[in-house]
Design a protein around this motif. Structure first.
Motif, short mmCIF file in Angstrom:
data_model
loop_
_atom_site.label_atom_id
_atom_site.label_comp_id
_atom_site.label_asym_id
_atom_site.label_seq_id
_atom_site.Cartn_x
_atom_site.Cartn_y
_atom_site.Cartn_z
N ARG A 227 31.67 42.08 59.70
CA ARG A 227 32.61 42.99 60.38
C ARG A 227 34.03 42.47 60.26
NH1 ARG A 227 29.34 44.13 66.03
NH2 ARG A 227 27.59 45.23 65.08
N GLU A 228 34.20 41.16 60.41
CA GLU A 228 35.55 40.58 60.31
C GLU A 228 36.12 40.76 58.90
OE1 GLU A 228 37.57 39.68 62.70
OE2 GLU A 228 35.89 40.29 63.99
N TRP A 229 35.29 40.53 57.90
CA TRP A 229 35.75 40.72 56.51
C TRP A 229 36.22 42.15 56.30
CZ3 TRP A 229 30.66 38.19 54.44
CH2 TRP A 229 30.80 36.80 54.42
N LEU A 230 35.39 43.06 56.77
CA LEU A 230 35.70 44.47 56.58
C LEU A 230 36.99 44.84 57.31
CD1 LEU A 230 34.65 47.05 55.23
CD2 LEU A 230 33.41 47.58 57.33
N LYS A 231 37.14 44.41 58.54
CA LYS A 231 38.34 44.74 59.32
C LYS A 231 39.59 44.22 58.63
CE LYS A 231 36.52 44.44 63.99
NZ LYS A 231 36.67 43.60 65.17
N GLN A 232 39.49 43.01 58.11
CA GLN A 232 40.65 42.42 57.43
C GLN A 232 41.03 43.24 56.19
OE1 GLN A 232 42.70 40.11 58.32
NE2 GLN A 232 43.85 40.16 56.38
N ALA A 233 40.01 43.60 55.40
CA ALA A 233 40.27 44.38 54.17
C ALA A 233 40.85 45.75 54.52
CB ALA A 233 38.97 44.54 53.39
N VAL A 234 40.35 46.36 55.58
CA VAL A 234 40.84 47.67 56.01
C VAL A 234 42.30 47.55 56.43
CG1 VAL A 234 40.64 49.38 57.87
CG2 VAL A 234 38.59 48.62 56.67
N LYS A 235 42.60 46.51 57.18
CA LYS A 235 43.97 46.32 57.67
C LYS A 235 44.96 46.22 56.50
CE LYS A 235 46.27 43.29 60.85
NZ LYS A 235 46.20 41.92 61.32
N GLU A 236 44.58 45.46 55.50
CA GLU A 236 45.47 45.31 54.34
C GLU A 236 45.65 46.65 53.62
OE1 GLU A 236 44.42 41.97 51.83
OE2 GLU A 236 43.89 40.78 53.59
N SER A 237 44.57 47.43 53.60
CA SER A 237 44.66 48.71 52.88
C SER A 237 45.59 49.70 53.60
CB SER A 237 43.27 49.33 52.69
OG SER A 237 42.78 49.88 53.90
N VAL A 238 45.69 49.58 54.91
CA VAL A 238 46.56 50.48 55.68
C VAL A 238 48.03 50.21 55.32
CG1 VAL A 238 47.39 51.04 58.01
CG2 VAL A 238 44.94 50.81 57.58
N THR A 239 48.39 48.95 55.27
CA THR A 239 49.76 48.58 54.91
C THR A 239 50.09 49.09 53.50
OG1 THR A 239 49.35 46.58 56.17
CG2 THR A 239 51.34 46.61 54.83
N PHE A 240 49.16 48.87 52.60
CA PHE A 240 49.34 49.27 51.20
C PHE A 240 49.48 50.80 51.10
CE2 PHE A 240 47.13 50.23 47.05
CZ PHE A 240 48.12 49.71 46.23
#
Ligand code: GCU
Length: 299
Positions: A227-240
């Protein structure tokens, strides 16, 4: 392997952001968490995909909040017209507590919201009759997403509304099934709807976000670490995605104008006035009313 599906084509910023999310998930987890993306309605239209998440047959999907309101009632608030004072207000709602609360509001329906992606502001575009003023909408049949709020909004403007899925809209416009539609500039451009609609009126009636969802069935199976991995990846994708979005909006307007579309910049106030009070007529759930007022009062 998580399977993610959505209805848009791969040139859209939101698709590119989800590709980045998948790549980052793979990297951060050193190959232990991967996401496979199916675009362009390969697995169905938004509504079908949401149902697949609810029964646990699909892991993730991206939907417009318009369609999601049928499943997760709080989301309706995002589909109301002229909701925000300006972009700073909108961002503070999305990134703040209210935004988070609405993402989690889908959990009882097996639809856990992971993030919002920017889908700009929706405006009208038409095949033959230009819209300069809200009165011009009278008698026009406008395509909307399957959402009661979207249908009522068009009616409040004096038009007729027909729900059609995104993938079927080009043909519907071409064949005259509808006289127009409404969407943000990148979607108007990337779908090539501008080939059949020569008028784009920037009246910006709604700011309906896209929402990335994960099935609660899948979420429960993920470990804390995953879940932590996924949340981190999602967060980066929002900025991008936000960065890509700003460029895409600008480029889309330039491109459609170069292709001969008349860009109409009407008096926005007249449109806002035409649908004034609609929110209070449409909201029938106390929790949505509360959210609406919280948003209106937010800094
Ligand atoms: C926007 C939105 C999509 C949605 C589309 C539509 O482009 O970002 O999620 O599918 O509108 O009108 O169907």
């Amino acid at each position: 392997m998580l399977r993610l599906a959505h209805g848009m084509d791969p040139s859209q910023p939101v698709h590119k952001a989800m590709v980045l999310m998948a790549e980052r998930a793979e990297e951060i987890s050193e190959g232990k968490l991967s996401v496979e993306i199916y675009h362009s309605q390969q697995l169905g239209a938004q509504r079908d995909l949401i149902e697949l998440l609810q029964i646990g047959s699909l892991d993730m999907m991206k939907t417009s909040a318009a369609v999601l309101e049928n499943f997760s009632p709080q989301v309706k608030v995002f589909n109301l017209p002229y909701l925000y004072r300006d972009s700073a207000h909108e961002l503070s709602v999305m990134d703040g507590e209210i935004g988070q609360k609405i993402l989690e509001g889908g959990v009882p329906y097996y639809l856990r919201g992971l993030c919002y992606y920017d889908a700009g502001k929706r405006s009208f575009y038409t095949t033959e009759k230009p819209i300069y003023h809200p009165d011009d909408i009278e008698g026009l049949n406008i395509r909307v997403q399957p959402s009661v709020t979207a249908i009522e909004l068009i009616k409040a403007f004096g038009g007729g509304a027909t729900a059609i899925s995104f993938g079927e809209l080009y043909t519907a416009l071409q064949q005259g099934v509808v006289d127009g539609a409404e969407n943000n500039p990148p979607s108007f451009y990337f779908t090539r709807h501008y080939e059949v609609c020569k008028y784009y009126t920037i009246n910006e009636h709604t700011s309906v976000p896209d929402v990335l969802l994960i099935s609660e069935h899948t979420w429960k199976k993920l470990s804390e670490q995953e879940r932590e991995w996924l949340k981190q990846a999602v967060k980066e994708s929002v900025t991008f995605q936000r960065k890509l979005w700003r460029q895409a909006e600008q480029e889309a307007l330039e491109a459609v104008e170069a292709a001969g579309v008349e860009i109409i910049r009407p008096e926005r106030e007249a449109f806002a006035k035409a649908v004034e009070g609609l929110a209070y007529r449409l909201i029938d759930e106390p929790e949505v009313l509360e959210l609406y007022e919280e948003i209106k009062n937010a800094e």
